[in-house]
Design an enzyme around this catalytic site. Structure first.
Site, PDB file in Angstrom:
ATOM      1  CG  MET A   1      -9.104 -12.977  21.199  1.00 47.30           C
ATOM      2  SD  MET A   1     -10.647 -12.048  21.336  1.00 47.30           S
ATOM      3  CE  MET A   1     -11.189 -12.002  19.631  1.00 47.30           C
ATOM      4  CG  HIS A   2      -6.922  -9.369  18.233  1.00 44.48           C
ATOM      5  ND1 HIS A   2      -8.083  -9.568  17.511  1.00 44.48           N
ATOM      6  CD2 HIS A   2      -7.314  -8.800  19.405  1.00 44.48           C
ATOM      7  CE1 HIS A   2      -9.115  -9.130  18.212  1.00 44.48           C
ATOM      8  NE2 HIS A   2      -8.671  -8.663  19.362  1.00 44.48           N
TER       9      HIS A   2
ATOM     10  CG  ASP B   1      -8.504 -13.735  25.338  1.00 44.17           C
ATOM     11  OD1 ASP B   1      -9.348 -13.257  24.538  1.00 44.17           O
ATOM     12  OD2 ASP B   1      -7.455 -13.137  25.635  1.00 44.17           O
TER      13      ASP B   1
END
Length: 498
Positions: free
Chosen positions: A81-82, A239
């Site tokens: 992520m991110h 995820d």
């Protein structure tokens, strides 16, 4: 037999699973790629490294014995992520990707808080943390204006890989929820946030459901992977969302306990208005029109690894923990707080450090080992306790990771959480969740729940023991006092740390 592929794009490697209609993993392949730490606190990767590794892993799966390319119907993704991938007008990366574990953006987080005020939690449902995507965008704009000037669009890691395979740009809701740019409840890019930071709507890719069909393989990708160009490609998810799907966390009352290096407590939520006041993360799920709340323990399995390295370096974990089940709950009045690298939930505090409280001359190493296991579980229970405080039901917990490998720890989780705890027969994590999104997208099942009934297989089940539950209730309230009692001391000790 028909198959789907779940691709899990992790921080150190990509892992691809080939899964049949029974949920059996027929083959798997993985490829690693480098991390770049140019400065302290920086963490970057090259987006093209992800693509190359993914193509190689898919090629290995397509070469599996006895499996023809036309038997592989669909592909979907789970992604770290991110991470920020900035694309130019030709959809080429303008710089390395800045990852979730990069910590350079503290000043940008404070800027976001000042600019948005109460709107931050009202819209994005999450606090401004260094790992999120918007702070990274603001950092690049401030410190690399030439790169930012070239950037026309941003995507997240798995979205760039999927674009490289299909030529189509999208982002699913579960990953978009970790950007601080999404109206999480409204399921749209926030015009308020974009305008507050003078970002055009065109800077954000089109949004799509995690099971949404976003294209098929480009001819050149089909040739390089050995798959057919007609192979369907589905959006996939973050995820943690895919990990929840792969563990069957798809209805109210179900919670995931994941003990890896860090620890996660993730609980299904169908109420988009549930307000945790930013104390836990609140994201869109990979299941349509659903959400999940998530708390994080930074040093979960890491705490036990540290203990082994420090006090039992020449023993296996099993040897070190031999006899831990014979120590009664409470470890003889010994409490451990797992703040070795700071803490995330419920204390977003990088300065706090771990403690053993209550040490006396009767304690042996096995008491300390049990106290470490209990302390990790108490930290996870902070999130469970918070969920229950706002009316969430937590009555069944699926445990995965290191905490699911030890029957004593599974029983300990049941007793501390006060809930039934179950392990999984064949734990495949986010990659299986990605495969399930592909299976659902291909029409194999009428719902993700139906897919989970087939793919997610429970093993042993542990019920809370009433006497232990009561003991742990009292100990947990003592554990909760340690943070406030030691915070000032730890802040004073910062100057003495090497």
């Amino acid at each position: 037999m028909s198959y789907v592929v779940g691709i899990d794009l992790g921080t150190s490697a990509v892992k691809a699973l080939l899964v049949d209609k029974n949920g059996t993993v027929a083959a798997e392949a993985s490829r690693s790629y480098p991390l770049f730490h140019e400065h302290s606190g920086w963490s970057e990767q090259k987006a093209e490294d992800w693509v190359q590794a993914t193509i190689e892993a898919l090629n290995e799966l397509a070469s599996s014995n006895g499996i023809a390319a036309d038997q592989i119907e669909g592909i979907s993704f789970s992604g770290q992520m991110h991470g920020l991938v900035l694309l130019d007008a030709e959809n080429k990366p303008v710089r390395n990707a800045i990852l979730w574990n990069d910590t350079r953006t503290t000043a940008q987080c404070r800027e976001i808080e000042r600019t948005l005020g109460d709107k931050l939690l009202g819209i994005t449902r999450n606090p401004a943390l260094e790992g999120f995507t918007l702070p990274k965008i603001l950092w690049v704009r401030q410190y690399e204006p030439q790169a930012f000037e070239q950037a026309k669009l941003f995507v997240l890691p798995k979205d760039y890989v999927r674009y490289a395979l299909t030529g189509e740009l999208h982002m699913d809701y579960s990953d978009a929820a970790g950007t601080l740019l999404l109206d999480v409840a409204g399921k749209e890019w926030s015009g308020d946030v974009l305008s507050a930071f003078e970002l055009p709507a065109s800077f954000c890719p089109p949004l799509v459901e995690s099971h949404g069909l976003v294209g098929t393989l480009l001819p050149e990708i089909a040739e390089r992977t050995g798959l057919q160009a007609s192979t369907k490609v589905f959006a996939g998810g973050a995820d943690n969302a895919c990990g929840a799907i792969g563990a069957g966390i798809l209805s109210e009352g179900l919670t995931l306990s994941s003990i890896g290096t860090s620890g996660v407590i993730l609980s299904y939520e169908n109420d988009k208005d549930k307000d945790f006041q930013g104390k836990v993360h609140f994201f869109n799920h990979g299941k349509e029109n659903s959400f999940y709340a998530m708390g994080v323990t930074l040093a979960a399995g890491y705490s036990l690894s540290w203990f082994k390295k420090t006090f039992a370096p020449n023993e296996s974990f099993d040897e070190m923990l031999q006899g831990v089940g014979e120590v009664k709950p409470g470890a003889g009045g010994l409490i451990f707080t797992p703040y070795l690298v700071g803490e995330r939930t419920p204390h977003a505090d990088p300065a706090i450090r771990a403690s053993f409280i209550g040490v006396d001359g009767s304690h042996e190493r096995i008491h300390f080992a049990r106290a470490v296991m209990e302390g990790i579980t108490f930290s996870l229970n902070e999130s469970v306790d918070m969920f229950r405080s706002v009316g969430k039901t937590v009555d069944k917990v699926v445990s995965i990771g290191g905490g699911a490998q030890n029957p004593v720890w599974l029983q300990m989780q049941a007793d501390i959480f006060g809930a039934t705890v179950v392990a999984l027969e064949n734990e495949q994590g986010p990659g299986l969740g990605a495969a399930m999104l592909a299976a659902y997208g291909c029409g194999w099942f009428e719902s993700l729940e139906a897919c989970a009934d087939k793919f997610v297989k429970h093993a042993a089940s542990y019920e809370p023991q009433p006497e232990a539950v009561e003991t742990y209730k009292g100990l947990f309230r003592i554990y909760q006092q340690v943070y406030a009692q030691t915070r000032g001391m730890n802040e004073a000790l910062v100057a003495y740390r090497g």
